[in-house]
Enzyme design. Structure first.
Site, short mmCIF file in Angstrom:
data_model
loop_
_atom_site.label_atom_id
_atom_site.label_comp_id
_atom_site.label_asym_id
_atom_site.label_seq_id
_atom_site.Cartn_x
_atom_site.Cartn_y
_atom_site.Cartn_z
CD GLU A 143 14.47 37.19 35.17
OE1 GLU A 143 14.48 37.93 34.16
OE2 GLU A 143 14.67 35.97 35.10
CD GLU A 240 15.68 35.48 29.36
OE1 GLU A 240 15.78 34.34 29.85
OE2 GLU A 240 15.34 36.48 30.02
#
Length: 263
Positions: A143, A240
């Protein structure tokens, strides 16, 4: 319609971790993700998943010494054996919890002069992880993370992540596309999503700039949710974000979206 997963590392902060599973299920979530499960046994977490009918979407491999500021070790020279043993532990948890995605954090780069050395270690570790994960049908995720929230993080841009995946050349190594990080670092998020869609293995959302609910801030998430559907994404979308207030009250954005998009 996108399928949303509650990120239990951020949502429901008023509850202890194990109590967050029930809270997420009560709000209609069918899946969960979080940073790390390792403070609990896999059996303890599996029981919560089963009790509340939840799918485990994702968690991270061990990140090194998180409490002292480490943010992954996949690119850190001299930590290769620790990375491999940690990734094996993640695979053991995944075998119990049932997720087919594990996120591997790259770690911090002390200075740009060391990038080439860290990059070589990163490729080696990711090759190992992808090889071991492929044996059990698991996808490894990397990521790009913005340097405002995580100064010095090794991987920052979506094109960097895609280039790393091409270098490793493993079919089960993909990039995690977090709209929040991408908007802060690059912007033009729809074009990035379209460009890299084939190499994207997981999607996450949060409002920009404050990382609150996705209906707050500068990003037009209703448009992006429709684009996700148009592209044919079938994975989970991880929520998130840090709730601005009560998590359940703040989920009005999700209730509204479901009301407009039934079925």
């Amino acid at each position: 319609m996108p399928r949303f997963a509650a990120n239990l590392s951020m949502l429901y902060p008023q509850h202890d971790f194990l109590a967050r599973f029930g809270a997420a299920a009560s709000d209609g979530f069918e899946a969960v993700e979080y940073l790390f499960p390792y403070d609990f046994t896999a059996a303890e977490i599996k029981l919560r998943l089963e009790n509340f009918g939840l799918t485990q979407a994702l968690f991270n491999a061990p990140p090194g010494d998180w409490a002292n500021g480490e943010r992954g070790i996949a690119s850190l020279p001299g930590r290769e054996s620790e990375f491999r043993s940690g990734f094996q532990k993640a695979l053991e948890y995944a075998a119990v919890l049932g997720n087919d995605r594990i996120h591997v954090m790259a770690g911090l780069l002390p200075n740009e002069e060391l990038r080439q050395k860290h990059h070589a270690v990163y490729l080696e570790n990711l090759s190992h992880a992808a090889y071991e994960a492929a044996k059990v049908g698991i996808t490894v995720l990397i990521e790009p993370i913005n340097t405002r929230d995580m100064p010095g993080f090794f991987l920052n841009r979506q094109d960097q992540g895609q280039a790393v995946c091409k270098e490793v050349g493993a079919g089960n190594l993909k990039v995690q596309f977090d709209f929040y990080h991408c908007q802060i670092v690059e912007g033009d998020v729809t074009s990035k999503l379209r460009r890299d869609f084939a190499g994207i293995g997981h999607i996450q959302i949060a409002g920009v700039p404050d990382r609150h609910e996705p209906n707050m801030g500068e990003v037009n998430y209703p448009w992006l949710f429709e684009e996700i559907d148009r592209l044919g994404y079938t994975g989970w979308v991880g929520c998130e974000y840090r709730p601005k207030g009560d998590t359940s009250e703040g989920l009005q954005w999700l209730r509204d979206w479901k009301a407009r998009n039934p079925g």
